[in-house]
Structure formats: structure tokens, C-alpha cells
Design a protein around this motif. Structure first.
Motif, short mmCIF file in Angstrom:
data_model
loop_
_atom_site.label_atom_id
_atom_site.label_comp_id
_atom_site.label_asym_id
_atom_site.label_seq_id
_atom_site.Cartn_x
_atom_site.Cartn_y
_atom_site.Cartn_z
N GLU A 14 7.20 -0.76 -5.97
CA GLU A 14 8.29 -1.31 -5.15
C GLU A 14 7.84 -2.49 -4.29
OE1 GLU A 14 9.88 2.01 -2.97
OE2 GLU A 14 10.76 2.88 -4.77
N HIS A 15 6.60 -2.47 -3.83
CA HIS A 15 6.16 -3.51 -2.90
C HIS A 15 5.09 -4.44 -3.46
CE1 HIS A 15 8.48 -1.81 0.38
NE2 HIS A 15 8.05 -0.63 -0.01
N GLY A 16 4.40 -4.02 -4.50
CA GLY A 16 3.31 -4.83 -5.03
C GLY A 16 3.68 -5.66 -6.24
N ALA A 17 4.65 -5.17 -7.01
CA ALA A 17 5.08 -5.90 -8.19
C ALA A 17 5.88 -7.12 -7.76
CB ALA A 17 5.93 -5.00 -9.10
N ALA A 24 5.81 -15.11 -12.62
CA ALA A 24 4.39 -15.43 -12.46
C ALA A 24 3.53 -14.19 -12.28
CB ALA A 24 4.18 -16.38 -11.28
N ALA A 25 4.09 -13.13 -11.72
CA ALA A 25 3.29 -11.93 -11.46
C ALA A 25 4.07 -10.67 -11.82
CB ALA A 25 2.88 -11.91 -9.99
N ALA A 26 4.57 -10.63 -13.05
CA ALA A 26 5.39 -9.50 -13.48
C ALA A 26 4.57 -8.26 -13.82
CB ALA A 26 6.23 -9.90 -14.69
N PHE A 41 -7.33 4.25 -4.15
CA PHE A 41 -6.16 3.88 -4.92
C PHE A 41 -5.90 2.41 -4.63
CE2 PHE A 41 -1.74 2.89 -5.40
CZ PHE A 41 -1.33 3.60 -6.51
N GLU A 42 -5.86 1.58 -5.67
CA GLU A 42 -5.65 0.16 -5.44
C GLU A 42 -4.78 -0.44 -6.52
OE1 GLU A 42 -9.74 -1.54 -7.48
OE2 GLU A 42 -9.74 -1.06 -5.34
N ASP A 43 -4.13 -1.55 -6.17
CA ASP A 43 -3.38 -2.30 -7.16
C ASP A 43 -3.75 -3.78 -7.03
OD1 ASP A 43 -1.64 -3.77 -5.34
OD2 ASP A 43 -0.39 -2.00 -5.17
N ASP A 44 -3.37 -4.54 -8.03
CA ASP A 44 -3.65 -5.98 -8.02
C ASP A 44 -2.38 -6.77 -7.76
OD1 ASP A 44 -2.32 -5.62 -10.41
OD2 ASP A 44 -3.81 -6.67 -11.63
N GLY A 45 -1.48 -6.17 -7.02
CA GLY A 45 -0.21 -6.81 -6.69
C GLY A 45 -0.34 -7.89 -5.63
N ARG A 46 0.76 -8.20 -5.01
CA ARG A 46 0.80 -9.33 -4.08
C ARG A 46 0.20 -9.01 -2.72
NH1 ARG A 46 7.11 -9.27 -2.43
NH2 ARG A 46 7.42 -7.14 -3.08
N GLY A 47 -0.27 -7.81 -2.52
CA GLY A 47 -0.93 -7.46 -1.27
C GLY A 47 0.04 -6.92 -0.25
N GLY A 93 -4.95 -7.12 -3.27
CA GLY A 93 -3.73 -6.33 -3.48
C GLY A 93 -3.64 -5.30 -2.37
N ALA A 94 -3.18 -4.12 -2.71
CA ALA A 94 -3.17 -3.01 -1.76
C ALA A 94 -4.28 -2.04 -2.15
CB ALA A 94 -1.82 -2.31 -1.78
N ARG A 95 -5.05 -1.60 -1.18
CA ARG A 95 -6.09 -0.60 -1.44
C ARG A 95 -6.04 0.45 -0.34
NH1 ARG A 95 -11.76 -2.86 -1.90
NH2 ARG A 95 -11.26 -3.14 -4.09
N PHE A 96 -5.86 1.70 -0.76
CA PHE A 96 -5.85 2.83 0.15
C PHE A 96 -7.09 3.67 -0.12
CE2 PHE A 96 -1.51 1.48 -0.33
CZ PHE A 96 -1.04 1.47 0.98
#
Length: 117
Positions: A14-17, A24-26, A41-47, A93-96
Motif C-alpha cells: 500500500e505504501h511502498g509500491a 517507473a516503479a511498478a 523485513f524490508e522492501d525496495d519500494g519508495r521508502g 526502501g522500508a526496513r523493519f
């Protein structure tokens, strides 16, 4: 633990995609890996473009459609197990980081790719 991961994945999607219409970042990749005392837990989304000090506050959201419950639920579940959770501000991205969650499983890494259709 499953509920923690489900809520973190939902938050990432919901927040990283990418925003709708932004091609450009789908794609979004989520990675979960074990550490010596828990997991990351991490993602490579928009942070995280929010007030990091308030991320786990009840009702805090940056979305007009959000409830501000997702990360609060995650924190409550994590703490109910005697664990702790924090945001790593150095990640793009986001990392928890979940700590004090000693597991008997050998460290491993798994990634899931998300393609926002």
C-alpha cells in the motif's frame, strides 16, 4: 508471526509500491531474513516518507484512505511476544528490524516480487 508478516506485506504494497499511473516503479520486492536475535523485513519500494517517530502511533497515516492501524497492530503483536520492532532509517526502501525474537530456525533469506497490475 504470520499476522506480523501479513501486515508488513500489506503496508509495503500500500505504501511502498508505485502510485497508480507511475510505471517507473511498478515492481516491489520484499525480503525477510533471520538475524541472530530476530528477523528483518524490508522492501525496495519508495521508502518511508512519513514521520518515523509516529509510524507506530495509533491512527497515524499518510494516506487519505488509510486507517493508521496497520503498523500499530504489527507493533502490538510483536510486543505481545516480548519482542521489539524498529525502523532502520538507513535503508532506501522500508526496513523493519524485529529483535529479541530468538528462533530455532537456521538463518535464510526469501524474497517475493510484487508486480502492481
Amino acid at each position: 508471526m504470520l499476522s506480523v508478516l501479513e501486515n508488513l506485506i500489506r503496508n509495503s504494497v500500500e505504501h511502498g509500491a508505485a502510485e497508480s499511473g507511475d510505471t517507473a516503479a511498478a515492481d516491489l520486492t520484499v525480503t525477510v531474513r533471520l538475524t541472530d536475535d530476530g528477523f528483518v523485513f524490508e522492501d525496495d519500494g519508495r521508502g518511508i516518507d512519513a514521520d518515523r517517530d509516529r509510524l507506530f502511533d495509533y491512527g497515524y497515516t499518510t494516506s487519505s484512505e488509510g486507517t493508521g492501524l496497520g503498523l500499530r497492530i504489527v507493533q502490538t503483536m510483536v510486543q505481545s511476544h516480548g519482542w521489539s520492532i524498529r525502523v532502520d532509517p538507513e535503508h532506501d526502501g522500508a526496513r523493519f528490524v524485529v529483535s529479541d525474537a530468538v528462533t530455532s530456525v537456521e538463518p535464510a533469506e526469501a524474497s517475493v516480487a510484487w508486480n502492481k497490475q
